[in-house]
Design a protein around this motif. Structure first.
Motif, PDB file in Angstrom:
ATOM      1  N   ALA A  24      43.064  17.510 106.077  1.00  0.00           N
ATOM      2  CA  ALA A  24      43.364  18.122 104.777  1.00  0.00           C
ATOM      3  C   ALA A  24      43.787  17.047 103.779  1.00  0.00           C
ATOM      4  O   ALA A  24      44.312  16.013 104.147  1.00  0.00           O
ATOM      5  N   LEU A  25      43.539  17.321 102.516  1.00  0.00           N
ATOM      6  CA  LEU A  25      44.020  16.456 101.455  1.00  0.00           C
ATOM      7  C   LEU A  25      45.493  16.744 101.208  1.00  0.00           C
ATOM      8  O   LEU A  25      45.961  17.864 101.413  1.00  0.00           O
ATOM      9  N   ALA A  26      46.177  15.749 100.731  1.00  0.00           N
ATOM     10  CA  ALA A  26      47.568  15.965 100.347  1.00  0.00           C
ATOM     11  C   ALA A  26      47.592  16.979  99.208  1.00  0.00           C
ATOM     12  O   ALA A  26      46.758  16.917  98.307  1.00  0.00           O
ATOM     13  N   PRO A  27      48.516  17.936  99.248  1.00  0.00           N
ATOM     14  CA  PRO A  27      48.518  18.999  98.236  1.00  0.00           C
ATOM     15  C   PRO A  27      48.614  18.504  96.798  1.00  0.00           C
ATOM     16  O   PRO A  27      48.069  19.106  95.882  1.00  0.00           O
ATOM     17  N   GLY A  28      49.275  17.395  96.569  1.00  0.00           N
ATOM     18  CA  GLY A  28      49.442  16.927  95.204  1.00  0.00           C
ATOM     19  C   GLY A  28      48.338  16.010  94.711  1.00  0.00           C
ATOM     20  O   GLY A  28      48.395  15.536  93.574  1.00  0.00           O
ATOM     21  N   LEU A  29      47.306  15.760  95.531  1.00  0.00           N
ATOM     22  CA  LEU A  29      46.276  14.803  95.136  1.00  0.00           C
ATOM     23  C   LEU A  29      45.536  15.251  93.877  1.00  0.00           C
ATOM     24  O   LEU A  29      45.356  14.457  92.947  1.00  0.00           O
ATOM     25  N   ILE A  30      45.128  16.511  93.818  1.00  0.00           N
ATOM     26  CA  ILE A  30      44.389  16.992  92.648  1.00  0.00           C
ATOM     27  C   ILE A  30      45.266  16.903  91.401  1.00  0.00           C
ATOM     28  O   ILE A  30      44.819  16.459  90.342  1.00  0.00           O
ATOM     29  N   ARG A  31      46.515  17.280  91.528  1.00  0.00           N
ATOM     30  CA  ARG A  31      47.454  17.206  90.403  1.00  0.00           C
ATOM     31  C   ARG A  31      47.606  15.750  89.941  1.00  0.00           C
ATOM     32  O   ARG A  31      47.592  15.465  88.746  1.00  0.00           O
ATOM     33  N   ASP A  32      47.731  14.816  90.899  1.00  0.00           N
ATOM     34  CA  ASP A  32      47.845  13.401  90.555  1.00  0.00           C
ATOM     35  C   ASP A  32      46.571  12.890  89.887  1.00  0.00           C
ATOM     36  O   ASP A  32      46.633  12.119  88.926  1.00  0.00           O
ATOM     37  N   LEU A  33      45.417  13.322  90.397  1.00  0.00           N
ATOM     38  CA  LEU A  33      44.142  12.918  89.796  1.00  0.00           C
ATOM     39  C   LEU A  33      44.058  13.393  88.351  1.00  0.00           C
ATOM     40  O   LEU A  33      43.654  12.629  87.462  1.00  0.00           O
ATOM     41  N   GLN A  34      44.407  14.634  88.123  1.00  0.00           N
ATOM     42  CA  GLN A  34      44.346  15.192  86.769  1.00  0.00           C
ATOM     43  C   GLN A  34      45.321  14.490  85.835  1.00  0.00           C
ATOM     44  O   GLN A  34      44.985  14.165  84.694  1.00  0.00           O
ATOM     45  N   ARG A  36      46.592  11.378  86.163  1.00  0.00           N
ATOM     46  CA  ARG A  36      46.119  10.010  85.915  1.00  0.00           C
ATOM     47  C   ARG A  36      44.910  10.002  84.984  1.00  0.00           C
ATOM     48  O   ARG A  36      44.753   9.094  84.165  1.00  0.00           O
ATOM     49  N   ASP A  37      44.039  11.005  85.124  1.00  0.00           N
ATOM     50  CA  ASP A  37      42.871  11.091  84.254  1.00  0.00           C
ATOM     51  C   ASP A  37      43.301  11.297  82.803  1.00  0.00           C
ATOM     52  O   ASP A  37      42.798  10.629  81.895  1.00  0.00           O
ATOM     53  N   ARG A  38      44.247  12.208  82.576  1.00  0.00           N
ATOM     54  CA  ARG A  38      44.737  12.445  81.212  1.00  0.00           C
ATOM     55  C   ARG A  38      45.396  11.197  80.638  1.00  0.00           C
ATOM     56  O   ARG A  38      45.152  10.821  79.490  1.00  0.00           O
ATOM     57  N   LEU A  39      46.240  10.540  81.442  1.00  0.00           N
ATOM     58  CA  LEU A  39      46.927   9.344  80.959  1.00  0.00           C
ATOM     59  C   LEU A  39      45.942   8.210  80.665  1.00  0.00           C
ATOM     60  O   LEU A  39      46.087   7.501  79.659  1.00  0.00           O
ATOM     61  N   ALA A  40      44.933   8.050  81.513  1.00  0.00           N
ATOM     62  CA  ALA A  40      43.946   6.984  81.298  1.00  0.00           C
ATOM     63  C   ALA A  40      43.148   7.240  80.031  1.00  0.00           C
ATOM     64  O   ALA A  40      42.887   6.310  79.255  1.00  0.00           O
ATOM     65  N   ARG A  41      42.762   8.490  79.805  1.00  0.00           N
ATOM     66  CA  ARG A  41      42.008   8.807  78.586  1.00  0.00           C
ATOM     67  C   ARG A  41      42.862   8.601  77.337  1.00  0.00           C
ATOM     68  O   ARG A  41      42.395   8.071  76.325  1.00  0.00           O
ATOM     69  N   LEU A  42      44.117   9.009  77.391  1.00  0.00           N
ATOM     70  CA  LEU A  42      45.035   8.823  76.270  1.00  0.00           C
ATOM     71  C   LEU A  42      45.264   7.330  76.010  1.00  0.00           C
ATOM     72  O   LEU A  42      45.227   6.868  74.868  1.00  0.00           O
ATOM     73  N   ASN A  43      45.475   6.572  77.070  1.00  0.00           N
ATOM     74  CA  ASN A  43      45.683   5.135  76.950  1.00  0.00           C
ATOM     75  C   ASN A  43      44.452   4.451  76.368  1.00  0.00           C
ATOM     76  O   ASN A  43      44.564   3.607  75.471  1.00  0.00           O
ATOM     77  N   THR A 100      34.798  18.868  96.077  1.00  0.00           N
ATOM     78  CA  THR A 100      34.967  18.780  97.532  1.00  0.00           C
ATOM     79  C   THR A 100      36.064  17.775  97.827  1.00  0.00           C
ATOM     80  O   THR A 100      36.387  16.935  96.974  1.00  0.00           O
ATOM     81  N   PRO A 101      36.622  17.807  99.020  1.00  0.00           N
ATOM     82  CA  PRO A 101      37.631  16.795  99.361  1.00  0.00           C
ATOM     83  C   PRO A 101      37.077  15.369  99.262  1.00  0.00           C
ATOM     84  O   PRO A 101      37.759  14.470  98.799  1.00  0.00           O
ATOM     85  N   GLN A 102      35.820  15.175  99.677  1.00  0.00           N
ATOM     86  CA  GLN A 102      35.214  13.849  99.586  1.00  0.00           C
ATOM     87  C   GLN A 102      35.102  13.403  98.118  1.00  0.00           C
ATOM     88  O   GLN A 102      35.387  12.253  97.786  1.00  0.00           O
ATOM     89  N   ALA A 103      34.685  14.318  97.256  1.00  0.00           N
ATOM     90  CA  ALA A 103      34.560  13.989  95.832  1.00  0.00           C
ATOM     91  C   ALA A 103      35.927  13.656  95.235  1.00  0.00           C
ATOM     92  O   ALA A 103      36.051  12.731  94.422  1.00  0.00           O
ATOM     93  N   ALA A 104      36.940  14.399  95.629  1.00  0.00           N
ATOM     94  CA  ALA A 104      38.289  14.134  95.124  1.00  0.00           C
ATOM     95  C   ALA A 104      38.765  12.755  95.566  1.00  0.00           C
ATOM     96  O   ALA A 104      39.348  12.006  94.763  1.00  0.00           O
ATOM     97  N   LEU A 105      38.486  12.389  96.809  1.00  0.00           N
ATOM     98  CA  LEU A 105      38.880  11.066  97.283  1.00  0.00           C
ATOM     99  C   LEU A 105      38.078   9.961  96.589  1.00  0.00           C
ATOM    100  O   LEU A 105      38.615   8.911  96.248  1.00  0.00           O
ATOM    101  N   ARG A 106      36.799  10.204  96.359  1.00  0.00           N
ATOM    102  CA  ARG A 106      35.997   9.216  95.623  1.00  0.00           C
ATOM    103  C   ARG A 106      36.526   9.051  94.191  1.00  0.00           C
ATOM    104  O   ARG A 106      36.554   7.950  93.653  1.00  0.00           O
ATOM    105  N   SER A 107      36.934  10.165  93.570  1.00  0.00           N
ATOM    106  CA  SER A 107      37.535  10.092  92.231  1.00  0.00           C
ATOM    107  C   SER A 107      38.831   9.297  92.264  1.00  0.00           C
ATOM    108  O   SER A 107      39.101   8.490  91.372  1.00  0.00           O
ATOM    109  N   ALA A 108      39.625   9.521  93.301  1.00  0.00           N
ATOM    110  CA  ALA A 108      40.889   8.790  93.430  1.00  0.00           C
ATOM    111  C   ALA A 108      40.637   7.296  93.608  1.00  0.00           C
ATOM    112  O   ALA A 108      41.341   6.463  93.019  1.00  0.00           O
ATOM    113  N   ILE A 109      39.624   6.944  94.404  1.00  0.00           N
ATOM    114  CA  ILE A 109      39.276   5.531  94.590  1.00  0.00           C
ATOM    115  C   ILE A 109      38.801   4.936  93.267  1.00  0.00           C
ATOM    116  O   ILE A 109      39.194   3.830  92.889  1.00  0.00           O
ATOM    117  N   ALA A 110      37.953   5.672  92.544  1.00  0.00           N
ATOM    118  CA  ALA A 110      37.445   5.184  91.257  1.00  0.00           C
ATOM    119  C   ALA A 110      38.588   5.006  90.252  1.00  0.00           C
ATOM    120  O   ALA A 110      38.618   4.023  89.504  1.00  0.00           O
TER     121      ALA A 110
END
Length: 193
Positions: A24-34, A36-43, A100-110
């Motif tokens: 299983a993915l860590a429950p907070g991974l999607i929240r962290d991805l979202q 970080r994505d918002r902060l990166a776009r704002l930055n 998918t969990p794989q896509a979420a992990l690939r997004s996290a790596i990216a």
């Protein structure tokens, strides 16, 4: 009629619930991805807008305030370098993929890879800023900030920035390694099924 929050909760649980023998993915991974994505776009938007604003100020200062064009060209070169480094650090960003969990992990790596490049771009820009300040002081010896104390203050600030960028790069490298390990474990689990 059912409450939409209950439907969403059920859907979220179904998506995050591990399949049989699937890690299983860590429950907070999607929240962290979202986040970080918002902060990166704002930055990114802030860096680009700031660069464009500084270009406008430099051009205006040259025409209206008598800033020597030699100093303006050095400033524009530095700003161009900083903007190029910003664009370089953000290249290849696939966006946020969480289907998918794989896509979420690939997004996290990216995201971690982009953060790593951003940190090294920050180091390069900070070093270039030191060179820029030295060149401006040579071109404009009587300019504001020409005293040794202010230059020392700028230098200390930039050294601290470099330290913070290096810390960020190390944290991104650690996240990349952890996410790559999780993705490998997930891929291994799906191959054995």
């Amino acid at each position: 009629m059912t409450d939409p929050k209950d439907d969403w909760s059920d859907l979220t649980q179904a998506w995050t619930a591990p399949a049989v023998d699937e890690p299983a993915l860590a429950p907070g991974l999607i929240r962290d991805l979202q986040r970080r994505d918002r902060l990166a776009r704002l930055n990114f938007a802030g860096e680009i807008a700031g660069g464009v604003a500084v270009v406008a100020v430099v051009i205006w200062s040259s025409w209206a305030r008598g800033l020597p064009w030699s100093a303006a060209f050095v400033a524009l070169g530095f700003i161009g370098f900083a903007l190029a480094m910003t664009l370089w650090s953000r290249r290849g960003d696939p966006g946020l993929l969480t289907d998918t969990p794989q896509a979420a992990l690939r997004s996290a790596i990216a995201q971690a890879r982009t953060g790593y490049r951003w940190a090294w771009a920050g180091v390069a820009i900070s070093i270039a800023a030191m060179v820029f300040l030295a060149v401006v002081q040579t071109l404009l010896p009587g300019s504001p900030g020409g005293d040794a104390g202010m230059m020392l203050g700028f230098g200390v600030f930039l050294v601290i920035c470099i330290g913070l960028y290096l810390r960020h790069a190390r944290r991104c490298r650690q996240r990349m390694a952890a996410y790559e390990e999780a993705l490998s474990a997930l891929s291994d689990a799906s191959r054995t099924d």
